[in-house]
Scaffold this active site. Structure first.
Site, mmCIF file in Angstrom:
data_model
loop_
_atom_site.group_PDB
_atom_site.id
_atom_site.type_symbol
_atom_site.label_atom_id
_atom_site.label_comp_id
_atom_site.label_asym_id
_atom_site.label_seq_id
_atom_site.Cartn_x
_atom_site.Cartn_y
_atom_site.Cartn_z
ATOM 1 C CB CYS A 119 4.961 33.171 -126.702
ATOM 2 S SG CYS A 119 5.802 31.888 -125.727
ATOM 3 C CB CYS A 121 8.526 29.295 -127.941
ATOM 4 S SG CYS A 121 6.822 29.307 -128.496
ATOM 5 C CE LYS A 194 1.122 27.066 -123.957
ATOM 6 N NZ LYS A 194 1.761 28.042 -124.822
ATOM 7 C CE LYS A 247 -2.118 26.373 -126.411
ATOM 8 N NZ LYS A 247 -0.937 27.138 -126.596
ATOM 9 C CB SER A 273 -1.787 22.274 -133.501
ATOM 10 O OG SER A 273 -0.928 21.937 -132.425
ATOM 11 C CE1 TYR A 312 -4.232 26.870 -135.503
ATOM 12 C CE2 TYR A 312 -4.869 25.200 -133.892
ATOM 13 C CZ TYR A 312 -4.016 26.195 -134.315
ATOM 14 O OH TYR A 312 -2.942 26.534 -133.527
HETATM 15 C C1 PBG Z 1 3.429 29.569 -127.848
HETATM 16 C C2 PBG Z 1 2.189 28.830 -128.141
HETATM 17 C C3 PBG Z 1 2.015 27.465 -128.395
HETATM 18 C C4 PBG Z 1 0.680 27.298 -128.728
HETATM 19 C C5 PBG Z 1 0.070 28.540 -128.621
HETATM 20 N N1 PBG Z 1 1.017 29.471 -128.251
HETATM 21 C C6 PBG Z 1 3.003 26.362 -128.434
HETATM 22 C C7 PBG Z 1 3.633 25.883 -127.197
HETATM 23 O O1 PBG Z 1 3.349 26.344 -126.086
HETATM 24 O O2 PBG Z 1 4.497 25.029 -127.359
HETATM 25 C C8 PBG Z 1 0.029 26.016 -129.137
HETATM 26 C C9 PBG Z 1 -1.120 26.143 -130.077
HETATM 27 C C10 PBG Z 1 -1.527 24.884 -130.747
HETATM 28 O O3 PBG Z 1 -0.986 23.784 -130.488
HETATM 29 O O4 PBG Z 1 -2.439 24.969 -131.585
HETATM 30 N N2 PBG Z 1 3.991 29.343 -126.622
#
Ligand code: PBG
Length: 327
Positions: A119, A121, A194, A247, A273, A312
Site C-alpha cells: 500500500c 499510505c 476492505k 477486513k 488494530s 495481533y
Molecule cells: C494500509 C492498511 C491499513 C490497515 C492494514 N493495511 C490501514 C488503513 O487502511 O487505513 C489496517 C490494519 C489495522 O487496523 O490493524 N492501507
C-alpha cells in the site's frame, strides 16, 4: 418424562465436548502483523495498542524470537519510513524499510513465512493509499506504483504479497508485473473486501498514516454494503487473487461466511488494530477476561468460514491452542 433429544448429553464432559467440536484451529493458519521502521535502536510502544511495538531492524530480533517460540510461522510486514513524499517512493525503493526487513528475516529467520502489506499510505506525505490528482486518488497511476512495490518486495524475498489499497484493477496489475518478472508462483492475498472503518484508528497512529485531508471512503468500501462485498471478492478472483481477505473481522463475520460460500478460494480475515485496542482497554480495566475473549473472537472467525486469521494476538493464540484451551 419422555424426551429423546437431549443436547446436554454431548456437553457432559470436557473429553466429549472436545470430541464433538465443530471448529478446529491450528497455529499454522495464524498470521502476525509486525511494524518495522527506519532508524536505529528503537522499539517504540504503540500507545493505543499496548504490547505492540514499532521496531527498527536492529531491534526486531527479540520480537522475532518470541514469534518463533510461540509457534507462529507467518508474519505480515508493515513499513514505516523516515521519509515520506507525494508519490510514496520509499514503498518501492530497493533499500526501503520493508525490503531491508525482508532480506534480514530471510537471512536470520528463514522458518518464518514472509508476507508484505502492499500500500502507499504509510509512504505518502498526504497519507492516502495512492498518488493524488488534485484532491482525488488517481487510480490508474497508482496501479503502476503498487505493481512496482509488489515486485520490489518479491525481489527482496517476500513469499506472498497482500495489497490493501482498494484501487480498482490492482490485483491484475500486480499479477502481470509479478509474472513478467519471474514471480508467477508468488501468491497474492487480496484485501478484497476492505471497509472504510473506524477500527483502523490505532493502526494509523502506529504507522503515522492517517490521511492529512479527507478520508478513505472513495476507495475503501461503505460498511452498509453486502452485495458490493461479493462483487469486490469475485472481481479479485477473476483478476487472479489466490486468497481473499475480509477486513475488519469482528463486525464483518457475515461477509466472511458469504465470501467463503461464494468463492472457492481460501478466506482470510484480519482482526484489526481497533479490535485489539478494545480488548486491551477493557482487560486493563478488569472488565473482561482477555484470554477468553481473544479465544472466542478467533474461533468465531473460523466458525464463520475463515481459513486464515490475521491478528495481533497470534502469539497468545498459538499458546492457547497448544494448551488445548481452543482448537
Ligand atoms: C494500509 C492498511 C491499513 C490497515 C492494514 N493495511 C490501514 C488503513 O487502511 O487505513 C489496517 C490494519 C489495522 O487496523 O490493524 N492501507
Amino acid at each position: 418424562m419422555e424426551m429423546l433429544v437431549r443436547p446436554r448429553r454431548l456437553r457432559s464432559s470436557e473429553t466429549l465436548r472436545r470430541m464433538v467440536r465443530e471448529t478446529r484451529i491450528s497455529a499454522s493458519s495464524l498470521i502476525y502483523p509486525l511494524f518495522v521502521m527506519d532508524g536505529v535502536n528503537k522499539a517504540e510502544e504503540i500507545p493505543a495498542m499496548p504490547g505492540q511495538k514499532r521496531y527498527t531492524l536492529d531491534r526486531v530480533e527479540e520480537e522475532l524470537v518470541k514469534v518463533m517460540d510461540s509457534g507462529v510461522r507467518n508474519i505480515l510486514l508493515f513499513g514505516i519510513p523516515q521519509h515520506k513524499d507525494e508519490v510514496g517512493s520509499q514503498a518501492y525503493a530497493e533499500d526501503g524499510i520493508v525490503q531491508r526487513a525482508l532480506r534480514y528475516t530471510a537471512e536470520q529467520f528463514p522458518e518464518l513465512y514472509r508476507i508484505t502489506d502492499v500500500c502507499m499510505c504509510e509512504y505518502t506525505s498526504h497519507g492516502h493509499c495512492g498518488v493524488l490528482c488534485g484532491h482525488d486518488v488517481d487510480n490508474d497511476r497508482t496501479l503502476e506504483l503498487l505493481a512496482r512495490t509488489a515486485r520490489s518486495h518479491a525481489e527482496a524475498g517476500a513469499q506472498m504479497v497482500a495489497p490493501s489499497d482498494m484501487m480498482d484493477g490492482r490485483i491484475l496489475a500486480i499479477r502481470e508485473e509479478l509474472d513478467q518478472n519471474g514471480f508467477s508462483n508468488l501468491p497474492i492475498m487480496s484485501y478484497a473486501v476492505k471497509f472504510a472503518s473506524a477500527f483502523y484508528g490505532p493502526f494509523r497512529e502506529a504507522a503515522g498514516s492517517a490521511p492529512s485531508f479527507g478520508d478513505r471512503k472513495s476507495y475503501q468500501m461503505d460498511f452498509h454494503n453486502r452485495r458490493e462485498a461479493l462483487k469486490e471478492a469475485l472481481l479479485d478472483v477473476e483478476e487472479g487473487a489466490d486468497i481473499i481477505m475480509v477486513k475488519p473481522a469482528m463486525s464483518f463475520l457475515d461477509l466472511v461466511r458469504e465470501v467463503h460460500e461464494t468463492t472457492d478460494l481460501p478466506v482470510a480475515t484480519y482482526s484489526v488494530s481497533g479490535e485489539y485496542a478494545m480488548v486491551k482497554a477493557a482487560a486493563q480495566n478488569g472488565w473482561i477476561d482477555e484470554d477468553r475473549i481473544v479465544c472466542e473472537m478467533a474461533v468465531s472467525a473460523y466458525r464463520a468460514g475463515a481459513d486464515i486469521y490475521i491478528t495481533y494476538f497470534a502469539k497468545e493464540l498459538a499458546g492457547f491452542i497448544r494448551e488445548g484451551r481452543i482448537g
